[in-house]
Design a protein around this motif. Structure first.
Motif, PDB file in Angstrom:
ATOM      1  N   SER A  98     -29.442  36.264   5.215  1.00  0.00           N
ATOM      2  CA  SER A  98     -29.940  37.561   5.680  1.00  0.00           C
ATOM      3  C   SER A  98     -30.301  37.557   7.151  1.00  0.00           C
ATOM      4  O   SER A  98     -30.428  38.629   7.750  1.00  0.00           O
ATOM      5  CB  SER A  98     -31.155  37.979   4.848  1.00  0.00           C
ATOM      6  N   GLU A  99     -30.469  36.384   7.737  1.00  0.00           N
ATOM      7  CA  GLU A  99     -30.728  36.329   9.167  1.00  0.00           C
ATOM      8  C   GLU A  99     -29.584  36.936   9.953  1.00  0.00           C
ATOM      9  O   GLU A  99     -29.797  37.515  11.028  1.00  0.00           O
ATOM     10  CB  GLU A  99     -30.951  34.877   9.598  1.00  0.00           C
ATOM     11  N   ILE A 100     -28.353  36.828   9.409  1.00  0.00           N
ATOM     12  CA  ILE A 100     -27.209  37.395  10.125  1.00  0.00           C
ATOM     13  C   ILE A 100     -26.595  38.595   9.411  1.00  0.00           C
ATOM     14  O   ILE A 100     -25.998  39.453  10.055  1.00  0.00           O
ATOM     15  CB  ILE A 100     -26.122  36.330  10.398  1.00  0.00           C
ATOM     16  N   ARG A 157     -17.079  30.207  21.097  1.00  0.00           N
ATOM     17  CA  ARG A 157     -18.142  30.046  20.098  1.00  0.00           C
ATOM     18  C   ARG A 157     -17.699  29.294  18.848  1.00  0.00           C
ATOM     19  O   ARG A 157     -18.413  29.247  17.867  1.00  0.00           O
ATOM     20  CB  ARG A 157     -18.744  31.397  19.709  1.00  0.00           C
ATOM     21  N   GLY A 158     -16.496  28.739  18.858  1.00  0.00           N
ATOM     22  CA  GLY A 158     -16.050  27.909  17.752  1.00  0.00           C
ATOM     23  C   GLY A 158     -15.278  28.637  16.681  1.00  0.00           C
ATOM     24  O   GLY A 158     -14.502  28.032  15.938  1.00  0.00           O
ATOM     25  N   SER A 159     -15.458  29.950  16.567  1.00  0.00           N
ATOM     26  CA  SER A 159     -14.757  30.745  15.562  1.00  0.00           C
ATOM     27  C   SER A 159     -14.959  32.220  15.901  1.00  0.00           C
ATOM     28  O   SER A 159     -16.041  32.597  16.378  1.00  0.00           O
ATOM     29  CB  SER A 159     -15.305  30.430  14.169  1.00  0.00           C
ATOM     30  N   LEU A 164     -19.242  38.415  16.166  1.00  0.00           N
ATOM     31  CA  LEU A 164     -19.817  39.535  15.435  1.00  0.00           C
ATOM     32  C   LEU A 164     -21.219  39.216  14.929  1.00  0.00           C
ATOM     33  O   LEU A 164     -22.010  40.121  14.684  1.00  0.00           O
ATOM     34  CB  LEU A 164     -18.918  39.893  14.238  1.00  0.00           C
ATOM     35  N   PHE A 165     -21.502  37.931  14.746  1.00  0.00           N
ATOM     36  CA  PHE A 165     -22.786  37.538  14.188  1.00  0.00           C
ATOM     37  C   PHE A 165     -23.437  36.501  15.094  1.00  0.00           C
ATOM     38  O   PHE A 165     -22.949  36.214  16.175  1.00  0.00           O
ATOM     39  CB  PHE A 165     -22.592  36.998  12.767  1.00  0.00           C
ATOM     40  N   SER A 166     -24.511  35.937  14.617  1.00  0.00           N
ATOM     41  CA  SER A 166     -25.299  35.023  15.436  1.00  0.00           C
ATOM     42  C   SER A 166     -24.445  33.887  15.979  1.00  0.00           C
ATOM     43  O   SER A 166     -23.663  33.278  15.254  1.00  0.00           O
ATOM     44  CB  SER A 166     -26.453  34.449  14.608  1.00  0.00           C
ATOM     45  N   ARG A 167     -24.647  33.576  17.263  1.00  0.00           N
ATOM     46  CA  ARG A 167     -23.916  32.477  17.875  1.00  0.00           C
ATOM     47  C   ARG A 167     -24.642  31.149  17.681  1.00  0.00           C
ATOM     48  O   ARG A 167     -24.123  30.086  18.033  1.00  0.00           O
ATOM     49  CB  ARG A 167     -23.725  32.739  19.365  1.00  0.00           C
ATOM     50  N   GLU A 168     -25.840  31.178  17.149  1.00  0.00           N
ATOM     51  CA  GLU A 168     -26.635  29.967  17.003  1.00  0.00           C
ATOM     52  C   GLU A 168     -26.106  29.123  15.840  1.00  0.00           C
ATOM     53  O   GLU A 168     -26.011  29.595  14.712  1.00  0.00           O
ATOM     54  CB  GLU A 168     -28.102  30.317  16.768  1.00  0.00           C
TER      55      GLU A 168
END
Length: 820
Positions: A98-100, A157-159, A164-168
């Motif tokens: 749910s964080e993302i 960003r690796g993918s 669209l979502f968190s980069r972390e």
């Protein structure tokens, strides 16, 4: 007017140019994360150089001087191709989706936090052997080396999904890999859901009718133990099934893991050496959960299917030993209904009086909204389930809660040791020793060395007392001591078939033991139909080859159709005018004529499988609606072939299901058959037109390999999801489980994401395939390049020859210690 027209044209052209620029920018950013297979990368954590040789199908062949460096290379390769998939698996296990994804996955997070999958995984790491812990650390270091490269070289960003979502992306840890293993255990276990279904049905049906729709094996007397209605003061809920939560890893009823595996020894092989075939079945997705790989350890190579996130070959072979997996259906879960203290709901009843619930608070992030605090509770049996998890909320009386006991929550489980040791086994004895620490998920291990075959149930079953009130079939009172587990069934009491006289071992999730409770393993098994076809195909040949194993593995003849059609259509064949003269008469005439000549082959190119599937689906709906009510009947969307067979053979009076108790006339099973056929034909006419000859099973039985996130975005879904017509069905060996849900109840949603056949007479001729492609990157040509081969029942070769791998290479990634 001319001036206005010119400006409109300019504006239109400008919008097109702007759109193209945006698309170019998106393409540029997304393509930056495409892995470069031909590359030299300096990394930390390596002892010496690792080479990842990618063959023309993008299968990584990993060469290194130590086992740890091989696992490092696998971690790096997985992160190259499946970083987003690995991240989602980890977030699911951690309860951090749910964080993302926001509110859509909140209930899923609450459930996973409640089960504490990740907390168990952290404890399990410490119970693994030193060699396994070293492998886990090395694999994690390889994943993190790729993350470091992505960050330092700005590799998109690796993918693409991370735009669209968190980069972390947190560094990978050994606990993350173990958590993926626990998550797979959750997806492969369906007994808690089955207990709820049985409890619900027992509130609606008398015991003899309950046995019709949920038959038991080994069968118990209906009077041997109380049913749910005898244990709890409950009324039938008969409420609609709640909407399934996004990314929910809990399998729906009847949709837990399935698989096929068989092997013959040297006496039954044309090559004078053992053969083994395996095809594990899971829910379809894009990319598939499987990724092929070859690991070249200093002591020898291993090749087969891996699951990104875990360090090793899950099913495959090395130079002298092969192994495959099928879900054992061991009853490893029990639901306990715990009674709360009416004066203090923080306490629950035990055999020794009231005791305090263990509780803790966790904070769950929900997108951009404020994080929420959730209180998680446990009883002596296990975690207290939240809401309607596993469906338990529908059968929990007021003033009670449901707690889950599950073998996979045992932190002493050493399943990761099994994974690591199995790759290095050199014969069946060593393969069996690799199972000694495994508890869950319980799997049937089909094994073969050069001359011998075996099937051994790995994992452990809970040991229930003889007086257990539910025998693992229904939820039971948690305050009754006789319902408590007494540890585990010992390993030597788990089923095993070593070097059989027949020279053959075979499992399709069918029953593996006839032993009585509590050593029965399960009352609910995953298959009663495929096993009949598999036994026939494997028994009719004295000697087998790779081709005969492939033929069986890709067989699309439905034994279920061959059994049911003569029963339900016996009063309709060759009767001249088909039943009555109405608007459906021409369709009915053609449909019945074609079915009368049909051999049960679920080919994607013909109409017969579609007519059959629609007919039996509507027939089951008609049979159950009266007794179960609309809401419950709407949940019975997938065919229960044993139920239909019992009704039409009138086993123990089962034909009673055909009569509608509220009508003024007495309906027969023939009446139900005609109604169901008419409904099926009307449905197919409205969907596919009026020409039966033009109907095609493949148009309905589409393999829905959807990207879990991008597949829900219009436009992007056309690229990210892989949808193609397929043959097969619920009960064919080349299985394609029907969704049972609208808008397409005939869609293929659960199938073999991996297939392979091994021949020790010619190991290099062994064959493999996965259902999508090796890459999880939507812009990669290897994202879906194997999907068409998979659909057609074709395979690719995979070799342990280094020369062949290098000759076929599309790139070599060299990982070198930093500073060299």
């Amino acid at each position: 007017m001319a001036t206005l027209f010119k400006w409109l044209v300019r504006a239109f052209v400008g919008l097109i140019v702007l759109g193209l620029l945006v698309l170019a920018l998106v393409w540029y950013l997304a393509s930056g994360s495409l892995p470069q297979y031909d590359n030299r990368v300096e990394v930390t954590g390596l002892g010496s150089t690792v080479e990842i040789v990618r063959d023309h199908n993008a299968v990584p062949h990993i060469f290194a001087e130590t086992d740890e460096d091989v696992y490092f290379g696998l971690g790096y390769a997985h992160a190259q191709d499946r970083l987003w998939q690995m991240t989602v698996l980890r977030r699911t296990a951690q309860g951090r989706l749910s964080e993302i994804f926001g509110e859509a996955t909140f209930d899923t997070d609450v459930l996973l936090r409640t089960l504490d999958i990740y907390g168990v995984a952290r404890q399990m790491v410490e119970h693994q052997s030193p060699d396994t812990q070293a492998a886990l650390r090395a694999y994690s270091a390889g994943v993190n080396a790729r993350l470091t490269q992505v960050r330092e070289e700005a590799l998109g960003r690796g993918s693409p999904e991370f735009f669209l979502f968190s980069r972390e992306i947190s560094p990978w840890t050994p606990a993350d890999s173990v958590a993926v293993n626990r998550l797979m255990a959750l997806q492969l276990s369906g007994h808690a859901v089955s207990e709820v279904r049985r409890a619900e049905l027992s509130l609606l049906l008398p015991p003899d009718r309950l046995l019709d729709i949920m038959p038991e094996a080994p069968r118990l007397s209906s009077l041997a133990q109380p049913e749910f209605a005898d244990l709890f003061d409950m009324q039938p809920a008969n409420t609609p099934l709640p909407l399934r939560q996004a990314l929910d890893p809990v399998a729906e009823f009847g949709m837990a893991g399935a698989s096929n595996a068989w092997a013959v020894d040297a006496s039954r092989s044309a090559s004078d050496s053992s053969l083994l075939a395996n095809d594990p079945h899971l829910g379809l997705s894009a990319p598939t959960i499987w990724m092929l790989a070859r690991l070249e350890f200093p002591g020898g190579g291993a090749i087969g299917g891996t699951i990104p996130g875990m360090p090793g070959i899950i099913a495959g072979r090395n130079e002298s030993f092969a192994w495959g997996l099928t879900t054992a259906y061991t009853d490893d879960q029990d639901l306990y209904i715990e009674k709360l203290n009416p004066d203090d709901p923080s306490e629950y009843l035990t055999p020794d009086g009231y005791a305090a619930l263990t509780s803790r608070e966790v904070l769950i992030g929900v997108g951009d909204a404020p994080a929420r605090t959730v209180t998680l509770r446990r009883t002596r049996h296990g975690p207290v389930l939240p809401g309607d998890a596993f469906g338990a909320g529908r059968i929990t009386p007021p003033g009670h809660v449901a707690a889950l006991a599950w073998t996979a929550l045992d932190p002493t489980d050493r399943s990761m040791d099994t994974l690591i040791e199995m790759q290095h086994a050199r014969n069946i004895d060593e393969g069996r020793r690799a199972l000694r620490g495994m508890i869950a998920p319980s799997q049937n291990f089909t094994m073969a060395d050069a001359n011998t075959v075996a099937m051994v149930v790995g994992g452990l079953a809970p040991l229930r007392q003889d007086s257990h009130q539910g025998m693992g079939r229904i939820p039971v009172p948690g305050w009754v001591a006789q319902n408590d587990w007494q540890g585990y069934v010992t390993r030597d009491q788990m089923p095993a078939d070593i070097d059989p006289r027949s020279g053959l071992v075979l499992n399709t999730n069918n029953r593996t033991t006839d032993r009585a409770f509590p050593y029965h393993l399960s009352h609910v098994w995953g298959d009663t139909q495929r096993i009949q076809r598999a036994r026939r195909l494997l028994a009719e040949r004295e000697f087998h080859t790779v081709d005969s194993f492939v033929e069986a593995q890709t067989d699309i003849v439905s034994q279920t159709a061959r059994i049911l059609l003569p029963l339900i259509g016996r009063d309709l064949w060759w009767t001249g005018s088909p039943v009555e003269d109405d608007a459906l008469a021409p369709l009915r005439q053609v449909a019945l004529e074609r079915l009368a000549e049909w051999n049960g082959e679920m080919s994607e190119h013909g109409p017969e499988p579609l007519i059959y599937a629609a007919w039996v689906r509507n027939l089951q709906r008609h049979l159950v609606r009266d007794e179960l009510g609309g809401a419950m009947a709407d949940r019975m969307t997938r065919l229960q072939p044993l139920f239909i067979e019992r009704v039409f053979r009138d086993v123990d009076g089962a034909s009673e299901w055909c009569n509608i108790s509220t009508s003024q006339v007495e309906e027969t099973c023939g009446d139900m058959t005609v109604r169901a056929l008419n409904d099926a034909l009307a449905e197919l006419r409205d969907t596919y037109g009026t020409r039966v000859e033009a109907w095609r099973w493949g148009d309905a039985h589409l393999a829905m390999q959807e990207h879990e996130v991008l597949g829900r975005i219009p436009g992007i879904a056309l690229i990210a999801s892989i949808v193609q017509p397929t043959g097969g069905g619920d009960d064919t060996l080349m299985r394609g489980r029907l969704s049972g849900a609208q808008p397409n109840p005939y869609a293929n949603v659960h199938a073999s994401g991996l297939r392979f056949v091994v021949d020790f007479g010619d190991p290099e001729n062994s064959r493999y395939i996965i259902s999508t492609g090796q890459s999880g990157h939507v812009l990669s040509r290897h994202y879906d390049d194997l999907a068409v081969l998979w659909r057609r029942g074709e395979y690719i070769p995979m070799s342990l020859s280094e020369d062949r791998a290098r000759a076929d290479a599309i790139g070599v990634t060299r990982l070198v210690p930093r500073g060299q």
